[in-house]
Design a protein around this motif. Structure first.
Motif, mmCIF file in Angstrom:
data_model
loop_
_atom_site.group_PDB
_atom_site.id
_atom_site.type_symbol
_atom_site.label_atom_id
_atom_site.label_comp_id
_atom_site.label_asym_id
_atom_site.label_seq_id
_atom_site.Cartn_x
_atom_site.Cartn_y
_atom_site.Cartn_z
ATOM 1 N N GLY A 36 8.347 6.413 1.142
ATOM 2 C CA GLY A 36 7.283 5.456 0.884
ATOM 3 C C GLY A 36 7.767 4.140 0.313
ATOM 4 N N HIS A 37 8.899 4.190 -0.414
ATOM 5 C CA HIS A 37 9.445 2.936 -0.939
ATOM 6 C C HIS A 37 9.892 2.042 0.206
ATOM 7 C CE1 HIS A 37 10.580 5.674 -4.456
ATOM 8 N NE2 HIS A 37 9.726 4.818 -4.986
ATOM 9 N N SER A 41 6.927 0.406 1.770
ATOM 10 C CA SER A 41 6.456 -0.697 0.928
ATOM 11 C C SER A 41 7.316 -1.944 1.099
ATOM 12 C CB SER A 41 6.455 -0.283 -0.546
ATOM 13 O OG SER A 41 5.559 0.785 -0.763
ATOM 14 N N SER A 42 8.617 -1.751 1.198
ATOM 15 C CA SER A 42 9.526 -2.888 1.357
ATOM 16 C C SER A 42 9.272 -3.611 2.670
ATOM 17 C CB SER A 42 10.982 -2.417 1.313
ATOM 18 O OG SER A 42 11.294 -1.893 0.051
ATOM 19 N N LYS A 46 6.482 -3.538 4.491
ATOM 20 C CA LYS A 46 5.161 -4.174 4.454
ATOM 21 C C LYS A 46 5.196 -5.479 3.654
ATOM 22 C CE LYS A 46 1.435 -1.593 4.115
ATOM 23 N NZ LYS A 46 0.458 -0.517 3.753
ATOM 24 N N GLU A 47 5.943 -5.466 2.572
ATOM 25 C CA GLU A 47 6.024 -6.658 1.731
ATOM 26 C C GLU A 47 6.705 -7.808 2.473
ATOM 27 O OE1 GLU A 47 7.696 -5.923 -2.118
ATOM 28 O OE2 GLU A 47 8.056 -8.044 -2.499
ATOM 29 N N HIS A 65 16.031 3.175 -2.922
ATOM 30 C CA HIS A 65 14.826 2.906 -3.704
ATOM 31 C C HIS A 65 14.496 4.106 -4.585
ATOM 32 C CE1 HIS A 65 13.792 0.374 0.007
ATOM 33 N NE2 HIS A 65 13.897 -0.505 -0.954
#
Lengths: 70, 70
Positions: free
Chosen positions: A14-15, A18-19, A21-22, B15
């Motif tokens: 999930g990290h 997130s990266s 998507k950011e 991460h």
């Protein structure tokens, strides 16, 4: 509105999602980004069609690869 | 100085390692944390022996598990 889909490889958790998507969300014109970890499917929404190279660069900036644009 | 080693499971990328190091590093008394992604080996340094439960809770707070204290 334009929707483009890509396959992103290299994400493991999930990290990572997130990266990606950011970074992709920061590309000018992008209004929405969804990423599915299991399949690598990334859906990018924008007001008008975007240069694939910009999206690819953002994914690489996050540390991953675009395998193909679907 | 005390050094304790644990096996952390569930980490898949850098991460994840960062998350574990951050949470464990916030446990009172901890002076250093090293985590090896490939093996799951986590080395925790502290001024005096720490309660394993505190370390385990911090790892779980990050979203991972302590398989065993070595």
């Amino acid at each position: 509105m334009t929707t483009a889909t890509y396959t992103v490889t290299g994400m493991t958790c999930g990290h990572c999602v997130s990266s990606v998507k950011e970074e992709v969300g920061e590309v000018p014109g992008v209004t929405g980004v969804e990423v599915d970890l299991a399949t690598g499917l990334m859906t990018v929404e924008s007001d008008s069609p975007l240069d694939t190279a910009r999206i690819r660069a953002a994914v690489e900036e996050a540390g991953y690869e675009v395998a193909d644009k679907r």
